[in-house]
Design a protein around this motif. Structure first.
Motif, PDB file in Angstrom:
ATOM      1  N   VAL A  28       1.281  -1.315  -0.325  1.00 11.03           N
ATOM      2  CA  VAL A  28       0.063  -0.213   0.204  1.00 11.03           C
ATOM      3  C   VAL A  28       1.457   1.456  -0.952  1.00 11.03           C
ATOM      4  O   VAL A  28       0.712   2.149  -0.451  1.00 11.03           O
ATOM      5  N   ALA A  29       2.175   1.521   0.134  1.00 16.13           N
ATOM      6  CA  ALA A  29       2.592   2.659   0.740  1.00 16.13           C
ATOM      7  C   ALA A  29       3.112   2.880  -0.252  1.00 16.13           C
ATOM      8  O   ALA A  29       3.377   3.851  -0.783  1.00 16.13           O
ATOM      9  N   VAL A  30       3.887   1.444  -1.245  1.00 17.86           N
ATOM     10  CA  VAL A  30       5.447   2.067  -2.721  1.00 17.86           C
ATOM     11  C   VAL A  30       3.375   3.226  -3.417  1.00 17.86           C
ATOM     12  O   VAL A  30       4.181   2.911  -4.641  1.00 17.86           O
ATOM     13  N   VAL A  31       2.393   2.304  -3.701  1.00 17.72           N
ATOM     14  CA  VAL A  31       1.585   2.277  -4.274  1.00 17.72           C
ATOM     15  C   VAL A  31       1.215   3.774  -4.418  1.00 17.72           C
ATOM     16  O   VAL A  31       1.540   4.399  -4.988  1.00 17.72           O
ATOM     17  N   ALA A  32       0.833   4.486  -2.809  1.00 13.56           N
ATOM     18  CA  ALA A  32       0.413   5.325  -2.589  1.00 13.56           C
ATOM     19  C   ALA A  32       2.240   6.475  -3.323  1.00 13.56           C
ATOM     20  O   ALA A  32       1.327   7.434  -3.693  1.00 13.56           O
ATOM     21  N   LEU A  33       2.856   5.828  -2.788  1.00 14.44           N
ATOM     22  CA  LEU A  33       4.301   6.509  -2.916  1.00 14.44           C
ATOM     23  C   LEU A  33       4.229   6.908  -4.760  1.00 14.44           C
ATOM     24  O   LEU A  33       4.509   7.888  -5.298  1.00 14.44           O
ATOM     25  N   GLY A  34       3.832   5.663  -5.922  1.00 13.71           N
ATOM     26  CA  GLY A  34       4.105   5.912  -6.949  1.00 13.71           C
ATOM     27  C   GLY A  34       3.198   6.398  -7.273  1.00 13.71           C
ATOM     28  O   GLY A  34       2.937   7.442  -8.297  1.00 13.71           O
ATOM     29  N   GLY A  35       2.040   6.572  -6.803  1.00 10.76           N
ATOM     30  CA  GLY A  35       0.960   6.854  -7.286  1.00 10.76           C
ATOM     31  C   GLY A  35       1.134   8.691  -7.253  1.00 10.76           C
ATOM     32  O   GLY A  35       0.127   9.196  -8.243  1.00 10.76           O
ATOM     33  N   ALA A  36       1.888   9.144  -6.001  1.00 13.21           N
ATOM     34  CA  ALA A  36       1.766  10.360  -5.974  1.00 13.21           C
ATOM     35  C   ALA A  36       2.987  10.573  -7.027  1.00 13.21           C
ATOM     36  O   ALA A  36       2.690  12.326  -7.195  1.00 13.21           O
ATOM     37  N   VAL A  37       3.937  10.196  -7.326  1.00 14.90           N
ATOM     38  CA  VAL A  37       5.175  10.760  -8.181  1.00 14.90           C
ATOM     39  C   VAL A  37       3.912  10.542  -9.759  1.00 14.90           C
ATOM     40  O   VAL A  37       4.219  11.728 -10.555  1.00 14.90           O
ATOM     41  N   GLY A  38       3.170   9.742 -10.171  1.00 13.47           N
ATOM     42  CA  GLY A  38       2.510   9.701 -10.969  1.00 13.47           C
ATOM     43  C   GLY A  38       1.748  10.817 -11.218  1.00 13.47           C
ATOM     44  O   GLY A  38       1.719  11.499 -12.518  1.00 13.47           O
ATOM     45  N   ALA A  39       0.906  10.832 -10.762  1.00 12.52           N
ATOM     46  CA  ALA A  39       0.073  11.953 -11.197  1.00 12.52           C
ATOM     47  C   ALA A  39       0.171  13.141 -10.693  1.00 12.52           C
ATOM     48  O   ALA A  39       0.282  13.966 -11.749  1.00 12.52           O
ATOM     49  N   THR A  40       1.750  13.362 -10.372  1.00  6.12           N
ATOM     50  CA  THR A  40       2.254  14.823  -9.436  1.00  6.12           C
ATOM     51  C   THR A  40       3.071  15.602 -11.927  1.00  6.12           C
ATOM     52  O   THR A  40       2.779  16.718 -12.513  1.00  6.12           O
ATOM     53  N   ALA A  41       3.557  14.162 -12.002  1.00  3.33           N
ATOM     54  CA  ALA A  41       3.830  14.159 -13.516  1.00  3.33           C
ATOM     55  C   ALA A  41       2.712  14.602 -14.666  1.00  3.33           C
ATOM     56  O   ALA A  41       2.833  14.566 -15.555  1.00  3.33           O
ATOM     57  N   ARG A  42       1.735  13.908 -14.789  1.00  3.24           N
ATOM     58  CA  ARG A  42       0.037  13.927 -15.141  1.00  3.24           C
ATOM     59  C   ARG A  42      -0.044  15.174 -14.682  1.00  3.24           C
ATOM     60  O   ARG A  42      -0.162  15.932 -15.774  1.00  3.24           O
ATOM     61  N   TYR A  43      -0.106  15.865 -14.000  1.00  2.03           N
ATOM     62  CA  TYR A  43       0.079  17.304 -13.842  1.00  2.03           C
ATOM     63  C   TYR A  43       0.689  18.161 -14.436  1.00  2.03           C
ATOM     64  O   TYR A  43       0.187  19.339 -14.930  1.00  2.03           O
TER      65      TYR A  43
END
Length: 153
Positions: A28-43
């Motif tokens: 769960v922690a690595v999915v959340a961290l990865g999701g933050a990275v990916g969403a930031t790149a998309r933004y």
């Protein structure tokens, strides 16, 4: 079962199991961290390439197509080539690429186009994104496998 066999079964020590939350917490922690990275790149992509009112949402379109292509290559690499650590797939595949690609924004963009009186653009966007994203995954998997096969001695 005879009496001596029943006693030997009971005499085996029980191996304590870790609670399920302890094994899932790192995932769960690595999915959340990865999701933050990916969403930031998309933004960042959406800021760099804003969509005009009523215009084709190119930033979201290309974000989804590129993300799907990367997912295709990534899946070939971690299934055919590299025995990845158990947290690599959830971090990069689910987290980073799941946060980067944005099919929820895709749906919202279609609704906005229709509501703004641009149903043809919305329909074109709906079909083009679906076709391009699926083609990107297929093409990326095919090319990655051919390259890997070609590079093998």
């Amino acid at each position: 079962m005879t009496a001596p066999e029943a006693e030997s079964v009971r005499a085996r020590p029980r191996i304590p199991r870790r609670p399920a939350w302890r094994t899932q917490a790192p995932v769960v922690a690595v999915v959340a961290l990865g999701g933050a990275v990916g969403a930031t790149a998309r933004y960042a992509v959406s800021l760099w390439w804003p969509t005009q009112a009523g215009g084709f949402p190119w930033a979201t379109f290309w974000t989804n197509v590129v993300g799907c292509a990367v997912i295709g290559v990534f899946m070939v690499v971690i299934t055919d080539v590299w025995a990845a650590h158990r947290l690599v797939r959830p971090f990069f595949g689910t987290g980073v690429l799941g946060g980067f690609t944005t099919f929820s924004t895709y749906a919202v963009d279609i609704q906005k186009l229709v509501d703004a009186g641009h149903p043809r653009t919305g329909l074109a966007y709906l079909a083009a994104t679906l076709l391009a994203a699926l083609t990107a995954v297929w093409l990326a998997v095919t090319v990655a496998r051919r390259v890997l096969k070609w590079r093998q001695p």
